[in-house]
Design a protein around this motif. Structure first.
Motif, PDB file in Angstrom:
ATOM      1  N   GLY A   1      43.106 -46.200  15.234  1.00 48.91           N
ATOM      2  CA  GLY A   1      43.820 -46.324  16.548  1.00 48.91           C
ATOM      3  C   GLY A   1      43.974 -47.933  16.934  1.00 48.91           C
TER       4      GLY A   1
ATOM      5  N   ASP B   1      45.178 -41.255   7.950  1.00 48.40           N
ATOM      6  CA  ASP B   1      45.790 -40.515   9.160  1.00 48.40           C
ATOM      7  C   ASP B   1      46.589 -41.533  10.082  1.00 48.40           C
TER       8      ASP B   1
ATOM      9  N   PRO C   1      48.952 -42.673  12.965  1.00 49.69           N
ATOM     10  CA  PRO C   1      49.488 -42.097  13.931  1.00 49.69           C
ATOM     11  C   PRO C   1      51.117 -42.296  13.810  1.00 49.69           C
TER      12      PRO C   1
END
Length: 409
Positions: A180, A363, A365
């Motif tokens: 993130g 993974d 975004p």
């Protein structure tokens, strides 16, 4: 379905054969290998996707990416001989140790300014993936006797080393993007990335040195058949990769370091590595550009935005050429040669393979945005650098001769 897939595969194999039969004719034209197989891949994209299950295509492109990247990293690094580099190290040194970090730094800032919503982690990852260059896209330049040797050697050394040097930035950017972009959320991820960057080289050094010494020992006693040398190359590259994975290091960094250590420790002629990459290695290269045209480029075009196109153009011009110009300030090179070296930083195989591996392992975004930026940059580079290589090689050769003549007078 099986019959349709068989026809697609047969068409691809026929294209491989035809290209190989016409290699010299293609080399004399403006059309390059990457242009041919990117376009071929794009043409077979729909029938290939219709004929093969998505999971098979995904597994196949990942496997191809890993195999090709390991061999390319090992092979490129093994070509760089420190003994020769010491004789003319200034230009590659400037471009790698000043120009490459500048390219990543400026590229991160440019990407963040164009797409602030993506965050700094995605900006860093994008810049890292798009920083390594690919000499295969400008092969007419590297192979042209018209281009001054110092420029050809500089492009060769830079393209051989920058894909390995940029790997830690790719790992860091992908790790932060997957977390993130916030360091506070990474927990053990930052430590994991650090261990990959540290333990990978350790595995590479150990494997590269041990195999080089073992091969020297065996050959000095006439224990090794010449036909087995290619097997040693393959096994060493993948042994470094697997050894790093076992101890928690990055296998790609290990393959790159192993190649460098092997190439500079091994006392005999290392031509068997280069001969393999010119044969079987070229088949992998053709396959990688075909996969790019068939599986990555259509997805990239489907998600293309004005931002992605702007980032692609800026990376091929302002980011690359500005970084190289700054790194060569004070080198004594004339402006035309600085611009020449700045322009011939084509994006290709490394960017494609890094993107495939990162998308599979992390993974992320903003995956669609990353894929779009990389696809547009590589596609534009394949066309622009491929078509301009021969004309600019001739022009820089004539300019150099004119300059020499002027100095003589």
């Amino acid at each position: 379905m099986g019959i349709e897939l068989d026809w697609v595969v047969l068409a691809i194999l026929v294209a491989f054969i035809v290209y190989s039969l016409l290699t010299n004719a293609v080399d004399r034209s403006l059309i390059t290998l990457p242009i041919i197989f990117m376009c071929l891949g794009f043409l077979v994209s729909d029938p290939l996707n219709a004929a093969a299950p998505p999971e098979v295509l995904n597994e196949g492109k990942r496997l191809l990416a890993e195999i090709t990247l390991v061999l390319v990293l090992f092979s490129d690094a093994s070509r760089v001989q420190f003994s020769k580099l010491r004789q003319d190290w200034a230009l590659p040194f400037r471009m790698l140790l000043i120009g490459l970090p500048l390219s990543i730094g400026i590229g991160t800032i440019v990407t963040l300014l164009v797409n602030p919503a993506g965050g700094i982690a995605m900006a860093l990852l994008t810049a890292a993936v798009l920083s390594p260059t690919d000499a295969a896209l400008g092969l007419p330049v590297v192979a042209s006797p018209e281009v001054p040797e110092r420029l050809r050697e500089t492009i060769n050394v830079e393209s051989g080393l920058n894909d390995g040097l940029v790997l830690p930035f790719v790992v860091l950017g992908a790790t932060l993007a997957a977390a993130g972009g916030s360091v506070a959320q990474t927990d053990g991820l930052a430590l994991s990335a650090l261990s990959q960057i540290v333990l990978g080289p350790l595995a590479g050094i150990s494997v590269g040195w041990l195999v080089a010494k073992g091969m020297d020992f065996a050959q000095s006693r006439d224990l090794t058949a010449e036909a087995a040398e290619g097997v040693v190359f393959l096994a060493t590259a993948f042994a470094a990769y697997v050894a790093a994975q076992v101890i928690g290091g990055n296998g790609f960094i290990a393959a790159f370091v192993a190649g460098m250590v092997f190439g500079n420790t091994y006392r005999n002629d290392i031509r068997f590595v280069h001969e393999f990459m010119e044969g079987a290695g070229q088949l992998l290269t053709m396959s990688a550009f075909l996969v790019f045209g068939a599986l990555l480029l259509p997805d990239g075009l489907a998600h293309v935005t004005p931002r992605a196109m702007l980032i692609a153009v800026l990376f091929l011009t302002v980011v690359r050429m500005g970084s190289i110009w700054l790194s060569l300030t004070g080198s004594g090179l004339p402006s035309r040669e600085k611009l020449f070296l700045g322009w011939f930083g084509p994006r290709g195989l490394a960017s494609i393979l890094f993107t495939l591996v990162v998308m599979d392992e992390f993974d992320i975004p903003g995956e669609a945005e990353l894929l779009s930026c990389v696809s547009m940059t590589v596609a534009l580079s394949i066309l622009a650098h491929g078509l301009s290589a021969t004309p600019l090689a001739s022009r820089i050769g004539r300019s150099g001769q004119s300059g020499d003549a002027g100095k003589t007078d």
